[in-house]
Design a protein around this motif. Structure first.
Motif, mmCIF file in Angstrom:
data_model
loop_
_atom_site.group_PDB
_atom_site.id
_atom_site.type_symbol
_atom_site.label_atom_id
_atom_site.label_comp_id
_atom_site.label_asym_id
_atom_site.label_seq_id
_atom_site.Cartn_x
_atom_site.Cartn_y
_atom_site.Cartn_z
ATOM 1 N N SER A 1 -61.939 64.538 -30.939
ATOM 2 C CA SER A 1 -60.929 63.198 -30.703
ATOM 3 C C SER A 1 -61.710 62.153 -30.207
ATOM 4 O O SER A 1 -61.148 61.181 -30.383
ATOM 5 C CB SER A 1 -59.730 64.018 -29.994
ATOM 6 N N LEU A 2 -62.750 62.456 -29.561
ATOM 7 C CA LEU A 2 -63.399 61.176 -29.183
ATOM 8 C C LEU A 2 -64.176 60.184 -30.264
ATOM 9 O O LEU A 2 -64.479 59.114 -29.994
ATOM 10 C CB LEU A 2 -64.596 61.342 -28.026
ATOM 11 N N ASN A 3 -64.271 60.740 -31.215
ATOM 12 C CA ASN A 3 -64.740 60.040 -32.604
ATOM 13 C C ASN A 3 -66.330 59.769 -32.458
ATOM 14 O O ASN A 3 -66.737 58.603 -32.707
ATOM 15 C CB ASN A 3 -63.955 59.040 -32.823
ATOM 16 N N ILE A 4 -66.961 60.438 -31.523
ATOM 17 C CA ILE A 4 -68.559 60.047 -31.242
ATOM 18 C C ILE A 4 -69.635 60.972 -32.200
ATOM 19 O O ILE A 4 -70.496 61.080 -31.762
ATOM 20 C CB ILE A 4 -68.731 60.053 -29.848
ATOM 21 N N LEU A 5 -69.049 62.073 -32.969
ATOM 22 C CA LEU A 5 -69.777 63.114 -33.576
ATOM 23 C C LEU A 5 -69.694 62.807 -35.009
ATOM 24 O O LEU A 5 -68.726 62.442 -35.544
ATOM 25 C CB LEU A 5 -69.346 64.403 -33.334
ATOM 26 N N GLU A 6 -70.776 62.939 -35.769
ATOM 27 C CA GLU A 6 -70.913 62.813 -37.123
ATOM 28 C C GLU A 6 -71.273 64.227 -37.882
ATOM 29 O O GLU A 6 -72.160 64.867 -37.408
ATOM 30 C CB GLU A 6 -72.026 61.694 -37.800
ATOM 31 N N ARG A 7 -70.414 64.747 -38.837
ATOM 32 C CA ARG A 7 -70.875 66.072 -39.180
ATOM 33 C C ARG A 7 -71.565 66.042 -40.537
ATOM 34 O O ARG A 7 -71.342 65.167 -41.461
ATOM 35 C CB ARG A 7 -69.482 66.929 -39.473
ATOM 36 N N PHE A 8 -72.545 66.870 -40.810
ATOM 37 C CA PHE A 8 -73.516 67.065 -41.868
ATOM 38 C C PHE A 8 -72.797 67.840 -42.802
ATOM 39 O O PHE A 8 -71.916 68.781 -42.420
ATOM 40 C CB PHE A 8 -74.845 67.525 -41.396
ATOM 41 N N PRO A 9 -72.940 67.791 -44.392
ATOM 42 C CA PRO A 9 -72.543 68.707 -45.120
ATOM 43 C C PRO A 9 -72.993 70.242 -45.001
ATOM 44 O O PRO A 9 -72.295 71.162 -45.364
ATOM 45 C CB PRO A 9 -72.788 68.090 -46.528
ATOM 46 N N GLU A 10 -74.496 70.361 -44.476
ATOM 47 C CA GLU A 10 -74.968 71.550 -44.497
ATOM 48 C C GLU A 10 -74.724 72.260 -43.113
ATOM 49 O O GLU A 10 -74.099 71.561 -42.275
ATOM 50 C CB GLU A 10 -76.386 71.351 -44.681
ATOM 51 N N ARG A 11 -75.064 73.523 -43.253
ATOM 52 C CA ARG A 11 -74.573 74.167 -41.994
ATOM 53 C C ARG A 11 -75.826 74.919 -41.436
ATOM 54 O O ARG A 11 -76.939 75.017 -42.231
ATOM 55 C CB ARG A 11 -73.749 75.633 -42.537
ATOM 56 N N ARG A 12 -75.833 75.377 -40.146
ATOM 57 C CA ARG A 12 -76.787 76.072 -39.766
ATOM 58 C C ARG A 12 -77.190 77.508 -40.190
ATOM 59 O O ARG A 12 -76.387 78.379 -40.330
ATOM 60 C CB ARG A 12 -76.743 76.053 -38.240
ATOM 61 N N LYS A 13 -78.310 77.701 -40.818
ATOM 62 C CA LYS A 13 -78.432 78.873 -41.531
ATOM 63 C C LYS A 13 -79.120 80.035 -40.543
ATOM 64 O O LYS A 13 -79.650 79.805 -39.643
ATOM 65 C CB LYS A 13 -79.383 78.805 -42.944
ATOM 66 N N GLY A 14 -78.878 81.242 -40.982
ATOM 67 C CA GLY A 14 -79.728 82.366 -40.243
ATOM 68 C C GLY A 14 -79.116 83.212 -39.097
ATOM 69 O O GLY A 14 -79.645 84.012 -38.755
ATOM 70 N N GLY A 15 -77.840 82.827 -38.893
ATOM 71 C CA GLY A 15 -77.194 83.463 -37.619
ATOM 72 C C GLY A 15 -76.508 84.669 -38.324
ATOM 73 O O GLY A 15 -76.284 84.997 -39.439
ATOM 74 N N ALA A 16 -76.032 85.645 -37.449
ATOM 75 C CA ALA A 16 -75.374 86.892 -37.586
ATOM 76 C C ALA A 16 -74.063 86.589 -37.915
ATOM 77 O O ALA A 16 -73.346 87.282 -38.807
ATOM 78 C CB ALA A 16 -75.591 87.862 -36.421
ATOM 79 N N PHE A 17 -73.395 85.441 -37.588
ATOM 80 C CA PHE A 17 -71.918 85.157 -37.676
ATOM 81 C C PHE A 17 -71.852 84.122 -38.664
ATOM 82 O O PHE A 17 -73.050 83.508 -39.250
ATOM 83 C CB PHE A 17 -71.347 84.836 -36.478
ATOM 84 N N LYS A 18 -70.627 83.648 -38.996
ATOM 85 C CA LYS A 18 -70.266 82.465 -40.034
ATOM 86 C C LYS A 18 -71.185 81.156 -39.438
ATOM 87 O O LYS A 18 -71.198 80.701 -38.085
ATOM 88 C CB LYS A 18 -69.149 82.003 -39.931
#
Length: 253
Positions: free
Chosen positions: A212-229
């Motif tokens: 809600s602070l509008n200070i983050l930008e999200r990339f289209p890619e995700r972090r790979k390699g984890g055991a979960f989503k």
């Protein structure tokens, strides 16, 4: 040459290179593997640890001295520093004990009976630091904040005071911007704040409030390699972050 001018020159020539009885103590904080860490020095020929620090030259400002000391210990030119407290109690630590422990390095007669210290905390990106000991120490390394040993002087109390100041200032200092790499996940950002606050945060509330602070930008890619989503990667929009800081409206906890 008039006698007064000669006297003035003599006094100036005898002036010590450093400000007497005034020192700096620096708490260098980094975040690695979900842990808040602090940089410590081990004194030569001992198992005694302390914070980085040192005296202030007559020719430099207090802030310039802090930047100089931290560049020598970390190798970083750009570093976020915050002065947080002056430590000036009449008796801060057991001076005879310190003289004995370090007598092989420093002549016991050279210690001041009383010294005042200015505390700074520094927020750094862990991977960019090159820990470097000074002339009096054999080792400079990171310690997990919950596992630091009994330190020399009053440095355990100084570390705790720095953490208290950081927690109080968490809503108006660019903490994540300095402690995280350029790209990070929302869980990593949450774990950073949990490490500083030393308490768990509700993931959904944290996610919703910080977005809600509008200070983050999200990339289209995700972090790979984890055991979960795989979570999305984010970065701070520095311009918007600094604007929110100027407004004093970074509260989201």
């Amino acid at each position: 040459m008039p006698a007064k001018e000669k006297q003035s020159i003599a006094i100036k020539a005898a002036e010590p290179a450093y400000l007497p009885q005034l020192t700096l103590d620096c708490i260098v904080l980094g975040f690695h593997q979900d842990q808040l860490r602090v940089l410590l020095l081990r004194w030569k020929g001992t198992q005694e640890w302390s914070l980085p620090g040192g005296p202030i030259q007559q020719s430099e400002s207090v802030n310039a001295a802090a930047y100089r000391i931290l560049k020598e210990r970390t190798g970083l030119d750009q570093i976020y520093l915050q002065q947080f407290q002056v430590f000036g109690d009449l008796v801060r630590y057991n001076l005879p004990e310190i003289k004995t422990k370090l007598q092989h390095l420093i002549n016991p007669e050279l210690w001041y009976n009383r010294a005042v210290s200015i505390g700074y905390y520094a927020l750094v990106e862990y991977s960019k630091v090159n820990p470097t000991p000074d002339l009096f120490t054999d080792e400079c390394q990171w310690w997990e904040i919950k596992e630091i040993p009994n330190l020399l002087f009053d440095h355990n109390q100084i570390v705790e005071a720095a953490l208290q100041a950081l927690r109080q200032q968490i809503n108006w200092q660019p903490i994540g911007l300095n402690l995280l790499p350029e790209q990070f996940t929302m869980p990593e950002l949450q774990r950073l704040y949990e490490a500083i606050l030393n308490r768990p945060l509700d993931p959904r509330n944290f996610h919703r409030k910080i977005l809600s602070l509008n200070i983050l930008e999200r990339f289209p890619e995700r972090r790979k390699g984890g055991a979960f989503k795989s979570p999305y990667l984010y970065r701070f929009n520095q311009e918007k972050y600094e604007a929110v800081l100027q407004e004093g409206n970074l509260s989201f906890l």
